[in-house]
Every structure is written in C-alpha cells, then in structure tokens.
Design an enzyme around this catalytic site. Structure first.
Site, PDB file in Angstrom:
ATOM      1  N   CYS A  55      72.582  42.310 -18.502  1.00 52.67           N
ATOM      2  CA  CYS A  55      73.979  42.584 -18.165  1.00 52.67           C
ATOM      3  C   CYS A  55      74.420  41.859 -16.904  1.00 52.67           C
ATOM      4  O   CYS A  55      75.592  41.502 -16.752  1.00 52.67           O
ATOM      5  CB  CYS A  55      74.225  44.086 -18.036  1.00 52.67           C
ATOM      6  SG  CYS A  55      73.122  44.928 -16.894  1.00 52.67           S
TER       7      CYS A  55
ATOM      8  N   HIS B 143      73.906  49.031 -14.357  1.00 58.94           N
ATOM      9  CA  HIS B 143      74.602  48.172 -15.317  1.00 58.94           C
ATOM     10  C   HIS B 143      75.652  47.365 -14.561  1.00 58.94           C
ATOM     11  O   HIS B 143      76.200  47.823 -13.554  1.00 58.94           O
ATOM     12  CB  HIS B 143      75.270  49.037 -16.388  1.00 58.94           C
ATOM     13  CG  HIS B 143      75.844  48.256 -17.515  1.00 58.94           C
ATOM     14  ND1 HIS B 143      75.083  47.504 -18.379  1.00 58.94           N
ATOM     15  CD2 HIS B 143      77.134  48.105 -17.938  1.00 58.94           C
ATOM     16  CE1 HIS B 143      75.862  46.933 -19.285  1.00 58.94           C
ATOM     17  NE2 HIS B 143      77.106  47.271 -19.028  1.00 58.94           N
TER      18      HIS B 143
END
Length: 239
Positions: free
Chosen positions: A94, A169
């Site tokens: 990510c 994330h």
C-alpha cells in the site's frame, strides 16, 4: 493489508528518505520530494505547495466499511479519468500504491522523467481498465526490484515474510488536474473517492479544508503510533 493476489512485497517504512529513494529509482525528478509533516495544528509545520499528501494509519474499519458499501467498483480508464487510480493487488504494497497515486496525478506528473520506469508503466497501463492496469504493476520486474531495494532500508525492523500482516495502511490525497477536485486514493478500496472539496487558486492538498479531512483520521487513530503524514513537495533544485 491483504489483497487479492499471490504476489506480496515487504511493506515500506513511512520514511521520506525511503520514499524519495524509490522516486529516484522510478525515474522522478529529484526536485520532487516527500517530507514529514509533524503537526496538523501548527501552520508553520505544513509544507507548501503540497502536490500530494500520504497518510499512514490503522485502517481496518475504513476498509471493511468500503467493502460492505453499495458503491460500485470503479471501471474507468484513459485520458478522460479525473485521476489515475491503481487497484492494489500486491499484498503489503500500500505504501508503493500511495507513492504512485501521489506522483501520477496533478502537478506532480510534470516531474516524471520521460525515459524512466514510471513513465513506461504509465504508458503501458493508462488506457487499460483497473484489472489490466493492476497486472502491469504486478508483472513489472523493474518495479519489483526497485521496491525490494528500498523496503530493506529505514529504521524499522523488516518483517520476516512479505505475507506478514501489518497494522498500518497508506492512502493518498491528490488534486485532479481536470477539475481541481480533491480525491482520496487507496488501491484497497473500490475506486477513487471524490471528497467533494474543490481547491481554489493558491490552495493545495494541505490547505485547511483538506487538513480537516486528515484530522478526522488522526482523531480516530487516538494516539496510535502507526499514524503519520508525508507531503510531496517541489524543492526547486536538482540534487
């Protein structure tokens, strides 16, 4: 975060030196640099003009809510797209997707060198639908090599396995070059999210109204050490 693919990369540390080295390896001008943002409440700590902002935070609830929503999966492609969005199909990558989203949109595109890795990836993928665009990234040996090189750097311990679960994330905020709208880009969601904010002349992605969106995630993180913010800026001289 888990992704629908057998390919996995070691996660990137939220570190400007790591991000900037990857930019150079992908063929992005050294004028363009990521910098840490140390405070959302002190204007003097916000770098301007910010061409993109990359947020790192614990996102399980956000991703689950998006997956359960009735929002249709994005299917756009080509020159008419408001933003360039990459569906994430590489596990734990990510950070890479956030970097790509930041550099491939808005004014930052001007700093992509025409003979570099990223320029070739964009040429091969821009006109493809999300599935095809994702495969271009998955199958790029140059991209995988560059990512592997920088993932081993930084101050944090490197996970023993690329498949290991991580607690953070990355997402990215950019301004559309088409209409000035601010988009939240996350390859693990169903598509790009138009925040509804439109930047006026002189405003950038760290103006107060965008910082308001970011602050909501900071408040929800409630002191979690996995929350951080980086800004993509033009520092004006080659190095």
């Amino acid at each position: 975060m888990p992704s629908p693919s057998t390919k996995a990369f070691l996660p990137l540390e939220s570190n400007p030196e790591v991000f900037n080295e990857l930019l150079r390896m992908l063929g992005v001008s050294s004028r363009l640099q990521f910098e840490d943002v140390f405070s959302l409440d002190e204007p003097d700590f916000l770098p301007h003009p910010a061409l993109a902002a990359v947020l790192v935070f614990p996102a399980d609830d956000v991703l689950k809510a998006d997956a359960a929503s009735e929002r249709e999966a994005y299917a756009g492609s080509g020159a008419d797209e408001p933003v360039v969005w990459f569906r994430q199909t590489i596990q734990n990558a990510c950070g890479l997707y956030a970097i790509l989203h930041g550099v491939c949109n808005g004014e930052a595109v001007r700093y992509i060198e025409p003979d570099g890795v990223l320029a070739r990836l964009l040429k091969a993928s821009t006109n493809l639908p999300p599935e095809g665009r994702a495969r271009v990234l998955e199958e790029s040996a140059e991209l995988e090599k560059a990512h592997a090189t920088v993932a081993l750097k930084g101050d944090s311990a490197v996970p023993e396995s690329a498949e290991a679960e991580v607690e953070f994330h990355y997402i990215c905020y950019v301004m559309s070059a088409k209409d000035g709208h601010v988009f939240e880009l996350d390859g693990d969601r169903k598509g790009p999210i138009d925040t509804g904010l439109v930047l006026s002349e002189g405003e950038d992605v760290l103006c107060e109204k965008v910082v308001g969106l970011i602050r909501k995630y900071a408040d929800e993180a409630d002191g979690n050490l996995n929350f951080s913010l980086l800004a993509l800026v033009d520092r004006g001289s080659e190095s």
